[in-house]
Structure formats: C-alpha cells, structure tokens
Design a protein around this motif. Structure first.
Motif, PDB file in Angstrom:
ATOM      1  N   UNK A 167       0.847  -1.187   0.000  1.00 31.36           N
ATOM      2  CA  UNK A 167       0.000   0.000   0.000  1.00 31.36           C
ATOM      3  C   UNK A 167       0.884   1.238   0.000  1.00 31.36           C
ATOM      4  N   UNK A 168       0.539   2.196  -0.831  1.00 26.14           N
ATOM      5  CA  UNK A 168       1.141   3.523  -0.735  1.00 26.14           C
ATOM      6  C   UNK A 168       0.007   4.532  -0.819  1.00 26.14           C
ATOM      7  N   UNK A 169       0.031   5.503   0.080  1.00 23.37           N
ATOM      8  CA  UNK A 169      -1.060   6.464   0.142  1.00 23.37           C
ATOM      9  C   UNK A 169      -0.566   7.803   0.630  1.00 23.37           C
ATOM     10  N   UNK A 170      -1.201   8.850   0.143  1.00 24.62           N
ATOM     11  CA  UNK A 170      -0.998  10.175   0.720  1.00 24.62           C
ATOM     12  C   UNK A 170      -2.031  10.383   1.817  1.00 24.62           C
ATOM     13  N   UNK A 171      -1.752  11.314   2.704  1.00 29.28           N
ATOM     14  CA  UNK A 171      -2.766  11.747   3.661  1.00 29.28           C
ATOM     15  C   UNK A 171      -3.703  12.699   2.922  1.00 29.28           C
ATOM     16  N   UNK A 172      -4.353  12.184   1.886  1.00 30.97           N
ATOM     17  CA  UNK A 172      -5.182  13.007   1.032  1.00 30.97           C
ATOM     18  C   UNK A 172      -6.330  13.636   1.789  1.00 30.97           C
TER      19      UNK A 172
END
Length: 380
Positions: A167-172
């Motif tokens: 998983x890769x994610x921004x604190x969108x």
C-alpha cells in the motif's frame, strides 16, 4: 416490522452550515439524515453541552417539539425512552460521554477512535460487556461494498493464496503541510487521540487487517516533516505562526501477517496533490492473480467517488474492472451520498446483525492496540 430503535444523538451542531470547521458537522452530514429517513430508527433526544444548545439544534434542524433536549450525558442516559446513544464529537470527549450510557445499559454507537487512549477504549469495552450493551464503532469502511467485494474475491480463491500486499497512500484531504485550520489544533498533538495516525491511517489499517488478517511480525517508522505549522482561518489568514506539531507526516509499516503473507504500508504528506491524483493504491498479490484498489485523494473510510477495483482472477486471465457497487440496498442507503453512505450501511448492518460489516467495541480495542504497536515499534 419491529419497533424502531429510539435514539439519543450527541454532538449535533446548532445550525445547518456545511463548513468543515463547524462543530457537529459530522453528525449533521451523516448520522442525522439516515436516522430521520430510516423506519428502523427514531430520533428521541439531542444532547449537547448545554440544554440551550440542544434546543437550538432541534429548532434549526426542524426536528419537532417531541424531541427532548439534554445538556449532560447523565440526563440523556436516564431517559427510559432512549434505547441507543450515538456519540459524534471529538475523541477527547468520547469516554466521558459514553460512560453514563454504558452504565445505564444503553446500546451505543461511538465514532472512531473509540477512546483518546487504548486504556479508555478497553474500559468502555469492559463496561459494555458488563452491562449487556450492543456496540458499534465508526470504522465505516468495513460496511463498504468495496471491502465486502475484496473479502469475497479473496475467500473465493480466485487469486489463490495471498503472498503479499503493498500500500502507498498520501494523507489526502489534509491541508498543505505548513498550514492547519483553526479549531482543529488537537489533530496536531500526538497525545490527543485524534491524529493522522489514529484517524487517517487508523481507518485504513483497520480495513487492511479486516481483509487480510492480523500482523505476526511488524516493524514501523514514523517521522514529522513539518514540526511547525501556521494556524489559519477559513479564508487562509494566518492566526498563529509556528504552532508546534507532534504528529507524524510519514508512516511506514513492514511486516508479515499471520497467514504468512508479507505486507508493507506507507503513508506520506505532500504540500501538493499527487501526480496522478491517486490517494490510496493497494495491491494484493496471490499465487493465481492480483487485486488493485485505487482511490482519489480523500478519506478512505468514506468510500470516495472515483474508487476503482481491478483484478486478474486466475493465471493468464485478463485484467478486469470489478463492479463492487452491484449490491441491492434499501432506499435509506441508496439515498445517501458521499460522505454519509458507509455510515448508513453500518446502521443497516447493526440492525440486521451482520457483525462482519461493523466493528464492536472489542474489535475497536484490537485496532487501538495495533496502532499502539505501530507507535512503539517506531520509537514514539
């Protein structure tokens, strides 16, 4: 049909503003519309910090004179007409507001995080068990058709044995790293209980282990890239410069699940939108195939529009886009829109006893403890 569940709602804002900085907005956007629309629930009471505030909320939301106004959680808990208490306020107040209801044996819905600490969450879970309270916690992604579909695809064996997940994610959805809105300073304090770790990351982590199982081995790291931020008003005017921030901007987990699959999760903060507009990118790889989930930069748990589920279901199979919203749902859910729909689905799961699709207090304690483990492994 059985009699509706009679509800007391805590944390309803006094006006109908849709500004994200208005206290009580979440209750107004999510809980109230579903409760008013559903024949399975009936709003009996509103409880805010004062009776006057509750009365104003009742009046401004046109709830009618039959809805009682309370100014303390003790008074609400004493109302014999209330079957269930809903708590939708900042996490620092969850424990003090929930305890009287639990002692009175009320069923209860508390937003996530359950407590400002694991100790608070554990005590609430213990009280609920002791007094026979049915409980639900606002980790609403569990009720989303996306999570249900992913679990079904994995259990069907179509991708084989799960080997890994990345998983890769921004604190969108968060403001730029150097600014923060006034009124939400608690989010910058690692000890407040309501932080990027517990809320943004915590919501996804709960979904991750709900789908794939618990961690057996876990290593983590966290870092703060913006230790000083400016507090700004709704127009972007700086109210306070260089406010101290102690919450993480980056979180990484690397580990092995109980199933033997390897797992890695990375969350990052950026001052600009991601290059391709993707918020969360979640890959699940098996011996026969693979699943990929992508979402826009928004809050995972709410089921943002534009989320895409793709899969290769079997060796040599074509990549296909999976329709995960092909469920037959009741009118009260179909009429809800982002960000309220997954919360409505939680209520339906609760009434129908579909415990797979909503967490109770004991399940929430497990997620609290996992987040504690992440912090400890990171040396925080």
């Amino acid at each position: 049909m059985s009699s509706p569940i009679r509800v007391g709602l805590m944390g309803l804002n006094r006006n109908t503003s849709t500004s994200n900085q208005v206290p009580g907005l979440w209750a107004t956007k999510t809980h109230l519309p579903y409760i008013l629309a559903s024949p399975k629930f009936k709003l009996i009471a509103v409880c805010n910090s004062t009776i006057e505030s509750s009365q104003t909320a009742i009046k401004n939301h046109n709830l009618g004179p039959e809805v009682a106004a309370y100014g303390s959680p003790e008074d609400l808990a004493k109302d014999p007409n209330v079957d269930m208490v809903i708590i939708s306020v900042m996490v620092g107040k969850h424990y003090m507001l929930a305890k009287p209801a639990l002692l009175a044996g009320k069923d209860i819905f508390v937003e996530w995080p359950l407590g400002a600490s694991t100790a608070e969450a554990e005590e609430m879970a213990g009280l609920a068990k002791e007094h026979g309270c049915k409980t639900i916690v606002g980790l609403q992604a569990r009720a989303s058709p996306l999570i249900i579909k992913i679990k079904d695809l994995i259990s069907s064996g179509k991708i084989g044995k799960v080997l890994s997940s990345t998983v890769i994610s921004s604190f969108g959805g968060l403001p730029p790293g150097g600014m923060w809105p006034t009124g939400a300073e608690y989010y910058l304090d690692i000890n407040s209980g309501g932080t990027p770790l517990s809320i943004f990351f915590g919501h996804f982590l709960d979904s991750f282990v709900h789908v794939l199982g618990d961690f057996k081995v876990l290593k983590s790291s966290m870092r703060t890239d913006y230790p000083l931020v400016d507090i700004v008003d709704m127009s972007g005017n700086v109210l306070q410069k260089d406010y101290r921030k102690t919450t993480p901007d980056g979180i990484q987990i690397l580990g092995t699940l109980e199933s033997g699959a390897s797992a890695s999760i990375a969350y990052y903060t950026a001052t600009n939108p991601s290059i391709d507009g993707t918020g969360v990118r979640w890959m699940i790889t098996g011996t026969k195939g693979q699943i990929e989930v992508t979402t826009p930069e928004s809050q995972w748990q709410m089921g943002p529009p534009g989320t895409v589920l793709k899969a290769r279901l079997g060796r040599g199979a074509e990549i296909e886009t999976i329709d995960f919203e092909d469920l037959v749902e009741v009118k009260e859910v179909n009429e809800r829109v982002f960000p309220a729909v997954n919360t409505a689905r939680q209520y339906e799961a609760f009434v129908e006893g579909r415990t797979r699709d909503f967490p109770d207090f004991e399940a929430a304690v497990k997620t609290h403890k996992l987040l504690d483990r992440v912090k400890e492994e990171a040396g925080w």
